[in-house]
Design a protein around this motif. Structure first.
Motif, PDB file in Angstrom:
ATOM      1  N   GLU A  18      89.004  98.036 138.655  1.00 38.14           N
ATOM      2  CA  GLU A  18      90.322  98.241 139.241  1.00 38.14           C
ATOM      3  C   GLU A  18      91.347  97.356 138.549  1.00 38.14           C
ATOM      4  O   GLU A  18      91.018  96.328 137.977  1.00 38.14           O
ATOM      5  CB  GLU A  18      90.285  97.916 140.735  1.00 38.14           C
ATOM      6  CG  GLU A  18      89.350  98.816 141.527  1.00 38.14           C
ATOM      7  CD  GLU A  18      89.069  98.261 142.909  1.00 38.14           C
ATOM      8  OE1 GLU A  18      89.077  99.066 143.859  1.00 38.14           O
ATOM      9  OE2 GLU A  18      88.841  97.061 143.028  1.00 38.14           O
ATOM     10  N   GLY A  19      92.597  97.754 138.661  1.00 39.49           N
ATOM     11  CA  GLY A  19      93.664  96.920 138.133  1.00 39.49           C
ATOM     12  C   GLY A  19      94.510  97.624 137.102  1.00 39.49           C
ATOM     13  O   GLY A  19      94.289  98.783 136.739  1.00 39.49           O
ATOM     14  N   GLU A  20      95.509  96.876 136.619  1.00 33.60           N
ATOM     15  CA  GLU A  20      96.438  97.392 135.624  1.00 33.60           C
ATOM     16  C   GLU A  20      96.206  96.694 134.293  1.00 33.60           C
ATOM     17  O   GLU A  20      95.900  95.500 134.256  1.00 33.60           O
ATOM     18  CB  GLU A  20      97.880  97.153 136.091  1.00 33.60           C
ATOM     19  CG  GLU A  20      98.246  97.868 137.372  1.00 33.60           C
ATOM     20  CD  GLU A  20      98.248  99.369 137.203  1.00 33.60           C
ATOM     21  OE1 GLU A  20      98.543  99.837 136.079  1.00 33.60           O
ATOM     22  OE2 GLU A  20      97.952 100.077 138.179  1.00 33.60           O
ATOM     23  N   PRO A  21      96.355  97.434 133.162  1.00 35.64           N
ATOM     24  CA  PRO A  21      96.150  96.800 131.855  1.00 35.64           C
ATOM     25  C   PRO A  21      97.333  95.903 131.481  1.00 35.64           C
ATOM     26  O   PRO A  21      98.495  96.301 131.588  1.00 35.64           O
ATOM     27  CB  PRO A  21      96.051  98.007 130.915  1.00 35.64           C
ATOM     28  CG  PRO A  21      96.786  99.119 131.612  1.00 35.64           C
ATOM     29  CD  PRO A  21      96.610  98.879 133.076  1.00 35.64           C
ATOM     30  N   GLY A  68      97.843  93.616 128.123  1.00 34.41           N
ATOM     31  CA  GLY A  68      97.260  93.160 126.873  1.00 34.41           C
ATOM     32  C   GLY A  68      95.779  93.482 126.844  1.00 34.41           C
ATOM     33  O   GLY A  68      95.347  94.586 127.192  1.00 34.41           O
ATOM     34  N   PRO A  69      94.931  92.514 126.476  1.00 35.93           N
ATOM     35  CA  PRO A  69      93.489  92.766 126.411  1.00 35.93           C
ATOM     36  C   PRO A  69      92.786  92.631 127.755  1.00 35.93           C
ATOM     37  O   PRO A  69      91.559  92.598 127.807  1.00 35.93           O
ATOM     38  CB  PRO A  69      93.010  91.682 125.438  1.00 35.93           C
ATOM     39  CG  PRO A  69      93.950  90.552 125.665  1.00 35.93           C
ATOM     40  CD  PRO A  69      95.296  91.168 125.962  1.00 35.93           C
ATOM     41  N   PHE A  70      93.561  92.538 128.851  1.00 33.99           N
ATOM     42  CA  PHE A  70      92.975  92.313 130.170  1.00 33.99           C
ATOM     43  C   PHE A  70      93.307  93.432 131.140  1.00 33.99           C
ATOM     44  O   PHE A  70      94.282  94.162 130.964  1.00 33.99           O
ATOM     45  CB  PHE A  70      93.469  90.987 130.766  1.00 33.99           C
ATOM     46  CG  PHE A  70      93.145  89.786 129.941  1.00 33.99           C
ATOM     47  CD1 PHE A  70      91.884  89.214 129.969  1.00 33.99           C
ATOM     48  CD2 PHE A  70      94.113  89.219 129.113  1.00 33.99           C
ATOM     49  CE1 PHE A  70      91.588  88.105 129.205  1.00 33.99           C
ATOM     50  CE2 PHE A  70      93.825  88.118 128.340  1.00 33.99           C
ATOM     51  CZ  PHE A  70      92.559  87.561 128.380  1.00 33.99           C
ATOM     52  N   GLN A  71      92.509  93.526 132.175  1.00 32.14           N
ATOM     53  CA  GLN A  71      92.770  94.346 133.348  1.00 32.14           C
ATOM     54  C   GLN A  71      92.921  93.370 134.511  1.00 32.14           C
ATOM     55  O   GLN A  71      91.992  92.612 134.807  1.00 32.14           O
ATOM     56  CB  GLN A  71      91.607  95.299 133.615  1.00 32.14           C
ATOM     57  CG  GLN A  71      91.924  96.398 134.597  1.00 32.14           C
ATOM     58  CD  GLN A  71      92.036  97.759 133.927  1.00 32.14           C
ATOM     59  OE1 GLN A  71      92.246  97.831 132.734  1.00 32.14           O
ATOM     60  NE2 GLN A  71      91.902  98.820 134.679  1.00 32.14           N
ATOM     61  N   LEU A  72      94.077  93.349 135.176  1.00 33.15           N
ATOM     62  CA  LEU A  72      94.353  92.379 136.223  1.00 33.15           C
ATOM     63  C   LEU A  72      94.457  93.073 137.572  1.00 33.15           C
ATOM     64  O   LEU A  72      95.067  94.141 137.683  1.00 33.15           O
ATOM     65  CB  LEU A  72      95.661  91.627 135.920  1.00 33.15           C
ATOM     66  CG  LEU A  72      95.764  90.958 134.544  1.00 33.15           C
ATOM     67  CD1 LEU A  72      97.100  90.239 134.412  1.00 33.15           C
ATOM     68  CD2 LEU A  72      94.601  89.989 134.318  1.00 33.15           C
ATOM     69  N   TYR A  73      93.865  92.443 138.593  1.00 28.14           N
ATOM     70  CA  TYR A  73      93.880  93.041 139.933  1.00 28.14           C
ATOM     71  C   TYR A  73      94.085  91.973 140.991  1.00 28.14           C
ATOM     72  O   TYR A  73      93.433  90.922 140.966  1.00 28.14           O
ATOM     73  CB  TYR A  73      92.580  93.794 140.211  1.00 28.14           C
ATOM     74  CG  TYR A  73      92.625  94.617 141.480  1.00 28.14           C
ATOM     75  CD1 TYR A  73      93.342  95.808 141.522  1.00 28.14           C
ATOM     76  CD2 TYR A  73      91.972  94.201 142.630  1.00 28.14           C
ATOM     77  CE1 TYR A  73      93.400  96.574 142.679  1.00 28.14           C
ATOM     78  CE2 TYR A  73      92.020  94.962 143.798  1.00 28.14           C
ATOM     79  CZ  TYR A  73      92.747  96.143 143.817  1.00 28.14           C
ATOM     80  OH  TYR A  73      92.811  96.899 144.959  1.00 28.14           O
ATOM     81  N   VAL A  74      94.988  92.251 141.927  1.00 28.52           N
ATOM     82  CA  VAL A  74      95.275  91.344 143.034  1.00 28.52           C
ATOM     83  C   VAL A  74      95.346  92.164 144.317  1.00 28.52           C
ATOM     84  O   VAL A  74      95.995  93.214 144.352  1.00 28.52           O
ATOM     85  CB  VAL A  74      96.598  90.581 142.822  1.00 28.52           C
ATOM     86  CG1 VAL A  74      96.931  89.727 144.039  1.00 28.52           C
ATOM     87  CG2 VAL A  74      96.529  89.712 141.569  1.00 28.52           C
ATOM     88  N   SER A  89      91.142  89.276 140.264  1.00 29.60           N
ATOM     89  CA  SER A  89      90.124  89.609 139.265  1.00 29.60           C
ATOM     90  C   SER A  89      90.768  89.762 137.893  1.00 29.60           C
ATOM     91  O   SER A  89      91.825  90.394 137.752  1.00 29.60           O
ATOM     92  CB  SER A  89      89.388  90.899 139.630  1.00 29.60           C
ATOM     93  OG  SER A  89      88.585  90.712 140.776  1.00 29.60           O
ATOM     94  N   VAL A  90      90.114  89.178 136.889  1.00 26.41           N
ATOM     95  CA  VAL A  90      90.551  89.288 135.492  1.00 26.41           C
ATOM     96  C   VAL A  90      89.391  89.877 134.700  1.00 26.41           C
ATOM     97  O   VAL A  90      88.312  89.277 134.631  1.00 26.41           O
ATOM     98  CB  VAL A  90      90.948  87.911 134.922  1.00 26.41           C
ATOM     99  CG1 VAL A  90      91.311  88.032 133.447  1.00 26.41           C
ATOM    100  CG2 VAL A  90      92.106  87.310 135.712  1.00 26.41           C
ATOM    101  N   THR A  91      89.601  91.052 134.121  1.00 27.40           N
ATOM    102  CA  THR A  91      88.583  91.726 133.325  1.00 27.40           C
ATOM    103  C   THR A  91      89.042  91.814 131.880  1.00 27.40           C
ATOM    104  O   THR A  91      90.183  92.214 131.608  1.00 27.40           O
ATOM    105  CB  THR A  91      88.320  93.147 133.853  1.00 27.40           C
ATOM    106  OG1 THR A  91      87.913  93.079 135.217  1.00 27.40           O
ATOM    107  CG2 THR A  91      87.235  93.845 133.036  1.00 27.40           C
TER     108      THR A  91
END
Length: 443
Positions: free
Chosen positions: A223-226, A228-234, A251-253
């Motif tokens: 889950e989350g929004e892109p 840069g090189p990450f997918q971030l979710y709050v 969460s940081v993917t």
């Protein structure tokens, strides 16, 4: 001899004669900072973007450790032992066919005496325990066990290792510090250890439970929004165990392999009065700006790897966003810092537990389970039946997943084994708990 058989034998002989592919070795010695004597039984954890998962070992009687057969690449080492300050070494390069050696000196933590510090009376929430002046105090509570709690210090500010290295993380007033940081390196082995104890009908000791290990032992999806090189979710919801607070999952993917990653959460003082990082007590640095040249511990994240942290947040007023999530990193061959950031909108705070995503509910149940096992003051209002109800409320399809089913079984097993009494009841009856501070301790 037939030609085909002869050819096959020749191939085998050539393979046997070929030199084996050499691997690199990372080794070293851990010594006492004062007299350079060897320090045995130090837990050493190696992490790298070229490893599928971290590797751990302990030092021998001579303080030595060794990681054989490592792939070529850059590695970070984490050194931890009770009564010593944790230490990390980064940018250790392992090359094929070579052995990289390091010597590390560990300094002991300052000794502390069991004592009780009376709180300063105050009805003003903003005048309660300031952030980095909170001391950890081992207190002998009525049931005869030791419990680490935090009280406001009357002295000067102390370092992060002194306030964050033991017990349960304190609740911090944003007037004193609005920044929370947590490392992306999480050893999930502590969850496996606790699971093994429970499988043998033994309640794990509070000291072996690491909340961040429980949280990050479960795959919570992509889950989350892109960014840069990450997918971030709050995402957040009202805390089931701490009245007046919200649980916030972050969460940081890594969508791509990245090096030297640091994560920072900056809370909006106009919206957030207080916060507590749940877990990471042995890993979390002191709250400092996430800028180049600081001492924040940085680790790599492999592509697809996720790190999740949970905060307890007390809201003080409406705002479009209650904070900012920042991630600093290096990528590729570049040695220059890059940074992505994302506003944490108040709209991500759901009205109740049931409206959060199943993955967020799973992360919370895992964290609450760990806090219950640790005997945390902040879960005394959350009994085992209520925790099981929250597990049941994770919902499908996650609740039917094998590891989540096992989590429910472990909670039931812990409920059956837990004969501990509420160690705080004689100090503060459950009905009169202060959800902002630990109990006022007296003789």
């Amino acid at each position: 001899m037939k030609p085909t058989l002869c050819n096959a034998l020749c191939v085998v002989l050539l393979l046997l004669a070929a030199p084996a592919r050499a691997a690199g070795i990372l080794s070293g010695t851990v010594v006492h900072a004062s007299d350079r004597s060897p320090v045995p039984e130090v837990r050493v954890t190696a992490t790298s973007s070229v490893l599928a998962e971290s590797r751990s070992t302990v030092t021998d009687a001579q303080g030595g450790f060794r990681f054989p057969e490592l792939a070529e690449g850059a590695y970070s080492l984490r050194f931890e032992k009770e009564s010593f300050q944790a230490l990390s070494r980064t940018d250790l390069v392992v090359k094929t066919g070579q052995e990289t050696r390091v010597e590390v000196a560990l300094a002991p933590t300052a000794p502390s005496r069991p004592s009780v510090l009376a709180p300063t009376p105050s009805d003003n929430d903003r005048e309660r325990a300031p952030a980095w002046t909170l001391q950890h105090l081992p207190v002998l509570v009525p049931d005869g066990a030791w419990q680490t709690v935090y009280r406001a210090s009357l002295g000067k500010p102390v370092s992060g290792i002194e306030t964050r290295g033991f017990g349960v993380n304190p609740t911090i007033d944003t007037e004193e510090s609005r920044v929370s940081e947590f490392p992306v390196a999480v050893d999930t082995g502590a969850y496996a250890v606790a699971r093994d104890y429970l499988s043998r009908d033994v309640l794990p000791g509070e000291g072996v439970v690491r909340t961040e290990a429980f949280i990050n032992s479960f795959n919570q999806g992509n889950e989350g929004e892109p960014y840069g090189p990450f997918q971030l979710y709050v995402e957040g919801f009202p805390s089931p165990s701490r009245k007046g607070y919200h649980v916030v999952r972050i969460s940081v993917t890594a969508r791509e392999a990245v090096r030297e990653v640091g994560v920072q959460v900056e809370f909006n003082r106009q919206s957030v009065a207080r916060y507590r990082l749940v877990g990471y007590e042995y890993l979390s640095p002191s709250p400092e700006p996430l800028e180049a040249g600081d001492e924040t511990e940085l680790f790599p994240l492999a592509a697809g790897q996720t790190v999740t942290a949970i905060h307890e947040v007390k809201l003080s007023g409406p705002a479009i966003a209650f904070g900012m999530l920042r991630v600093r990193y290096e990528q590729g061959t570049s040695t220059s810092w890059r940074r992505v950031q994302m506003l944490m909108p108040s709209s991500t705070l759901r009205s109740d537990y049931g409206r959060a995503t199943a993955s967020t509910r799973l992360a919370y149940v895992a964290s609450a389970f760990a806090e219950k096992l640790r005997g945390s003051f902040w879960t005394r209002a959350l009994d085992w039946p209520r925790l099981l109800a929250l597990w049941d409320g994770i919902g499908e399809p996650l609740r039917g997943r094998k590891d989540v089913v096992e989590l429910g079984a472990l909670i039931r097993k812990a409920q059956a084994l837990d004969t501990r009494k509420d160690r705080f009841e004689r100090l503060v009856p459950a009905g009169s708990s202060d959800f902002d501070d630990v109990p006022a301790l007296g003789n």
